[in-house]
Design a protein around this motif. Sequence first.
Motif, PDB file in Angstrom:
ATOM      1  N   ILE A  13       0.873  -1.164   0.000  1.00  0.00           N
ATOM      2  CA  ILE A  13       0.000   0.000   0.000  1.00  0.00           C
ATOM      3  C   ILE A  13       0.919   1.226   0.000  1.00  0.00           C
ATOM      4  O   ILE A  13       1.864   1.285   0.792  1.00  0.00           O
ATOM      5  N   PRO A  14       0.662   2.210  -0.873  1.00  0.00           N
ATOM      6  CA  PRO A  14       1.523   3.402  -0.893  1.00  0.00           C
ATOM      7  C   PRO A  14       1.285   4.296   0.322  1.00  0.00           C
ATOM      8  O   PRO A  14       0.251   4.198   0.987  1.00  0.00           O
ATOM      9  N   CYS A  15       2.244   5.162   0.583  1.00  0.00           N
ATOM     10  CA  CYS A  15       2.104   6.140   1.665  1.00  0.00           C
ATOM     11  C   CYS A  15       2.855   7.403   1.282  1.00  0.00           C
ATOM     12  O   CYS A  15       3.633   7.409   0.326  1.00  0.00           O
ATOM     13  N   TYR A  16       2.607   8.459   2.027  1.00  0.00           N
ATOM     14  CA  TYR A  16       3.336   9.711   1.870  1.00  0.00           C
ATOM     15  C   TYR A  16       4.459   9.695   2.892  1.00  0.00           C
ATOM     16  O   TYR A  16       4.322  10.192   4.010  1.00  0.00           O
ATOM     17  N   LYS A  17       5.571   9.059   2.502  1.00  0.00           N
ATOM     18  CA  LYS A  17       6.686   8.801   3.410  1.00  0.00           C
ATOM     19  C   LYS A  17       7.431  10.073   3.774  1.00  0.00           C
ATOM     20  O   LYS A  17       7.702  10.914   2.930  1.00  0.00           O
ATOM     21  N   ILE A  18       7.756  10.166   5.065  1.00  0.00           N
ATOM     22  CA  ILE A  18       8.531  11.292   5.587  1.00  0.00           C
ATOM     23  C   ILE A  18       9.946  10.848   5.930  1.00  0.00           C
ATOM     24  O   ILE A  18      10.919  11.501   5.596  1.00  0.00           O
ATOM     25  N   ALA A  19      10.049   9.715   6.628  1.00  0.00           N
ATOM     26  CA  ALA A  19      11.354   9.238   7.096  1.00  0.00           C
ATOM     27  C   ALA A  19      11.290   7.730   7.294  1.00  0.00           C
ATOM     28  O   ALA A  19      10.220   7.161   7.527  1.00  0.00           O
ATOM     29  N   GLU A  20      12.472   7.121   7.231  1.00  0.00           N
ATOM     30  CA  GLU A  20      12.549   5.668   7.408  1.00  0.00           C
ATOM     31  C   GLU A  20      13.961   5.311   7.824  1.00  0.00           C
ATOM     32  O   GLU A  20      14.933   5.933   7.392  1.00  0.00           O
ATOM     33  N   ASP A  21      14.054   4.313   8.698  1.00  0.00           N
ATOM     34  CA  ASP A  21      15.336   3.687   8.991  1.00  0.00           C
ATOM     35  C   ASP A  21      15.083   2.186   9.060  1.00  0.00           C
ATOM     36  O   ASP A  21      14.019   1.717   8.658  1.00  0.00           O
ATOM     37  N   GLU A  22      16.031   1.440   9.557  1.00  0.00           N
ATOM     38  CA  GLU A  22      15.873  -0.021   9.522  1.00  0.00           C
ATOM     39  C   GLU A  22      14.740  -0.521  10.420  1.00  0.00           C
ATOM     40  O   GLU A  22      14.174  -1.588  10.162  1.00  0.00           O
ATOM     41  N   ASN A  23      14.362   0.240  11.445  1.00  0.00           N
ATOM     42  CA  ASN A  23      13.338  -0.213  12.386  1.00  0.00           C
ATOM     43  C   ASN A  23      12.021   0.547  12.344  1.00  0.00           C
ATOM     44  O   ASN A  23      11.014   0.044  12.832  1.00  0.00           O
ATOM     45  N   PHE A  24      12.022   1.763  11.783  1.00  0.00           N
ATOM     46  CA  PHE A  24      10.844   2.629  11.890  1.00  0.00           C
ATOM     47  C   PHE A  24      10.507   3.302  10.575  1.00  0.00           C
ATOM     48  O   PHE A  24      11.372   3.471   9.713  1.00  0.00           O
ATOM     49  N   LEU A  25       9.249   3.723  10.473  1.00  0.00           N
ATOM     50  CA  LEU A  25       8.753   4.416   9.293  1.00  0.00           C
ATOM     51  C   LEU A  25       7.834   5.537   9.757  1.00  0.00           C
ATOM     52  O   LEU A  25       7.042   5.352  10.689  1.00  0.00           O
ATOM     53  N   ALA A  26       7.947   6.699   9.113  1.00  0.00           N
ATOM     54  CA  ALA A  26       7.053   7.826   9.384  1.00  0.00           C
ATOM     55  C   ALA A  26       6.394   8.239   8.072  1.00  0.00           C
ATOM     56  O   ALA A  26       7.060   8.329   7.035  1.00  0.00           O
ATOM     57  N   PHE A  27       5.096   8.488   8.139  1.00  0.00           N
ATOM     58  CA  PHE A  27       4.344   8.883   6.949  1.00  0.00           C
ATOM     59  C   PHE A  27       3.152   9.727   7.380  1.00  0.00           C
ATOM     60  O   PHE A  27       2.759   9.724   8.546  1.00  0.00           O
TER      61      PHE A  27
END
Length: 129
Positions: A13-27
Motif C-alpha cells: 500500500i503506498p504512503c506519503y513517506k517522511i522518514a525511514e530507517d531499519e526499524n521505523f517508518l514515518a508517513f
Amino acid sequence: MASIFTKIVNGEIPCYKIAEDENFLAFLDVNPNAKGHALCIPKQEINKIFDMEEDLYMGLMAFSRKVAKALEKTIECKRIGVAVVGLEVPHVHVHLIPLQDMDDMRFQRKVTLKTEEFEDIANRIAKNM
C-alpha cells in the motif's frame, strides 16, 4: 493477517513517506486531524506499545522526536501534539499532530487534502529531517 501498516511497510500500500530507517517508518496520516498529521510506526508489527521491548520502544520515541522536530520546522503551529491510542489499527503507532488548538487532538475534526498537498507536505518535512 497483516495490519494496514505492515502492508505499507511491505510496499503493498503506498504512503506519503517522511522518514525511514531499519526499524521505523514515518508517513502522513491520510485522514488527518490537521495539515502535517504524521504517524510513526515500528516496522515490526506489534499490537500494543507497552508490549514492545524497551530498546525498540525507546527507539520509536527517539525516531518520533526527530520527525516532530522536522514537522515543527515545516508546518506553522503552536506545538506538536503526540498521542498513542492504538484502537483503530492493531499495530503500534504514534500520532504527531501540528496543533493550533485542542480540537486538533480530538480526532473529531478532520482536514481534507489533495494528493498534491500530501506529496508537497511529505517532501517538505523530509527535507527538514
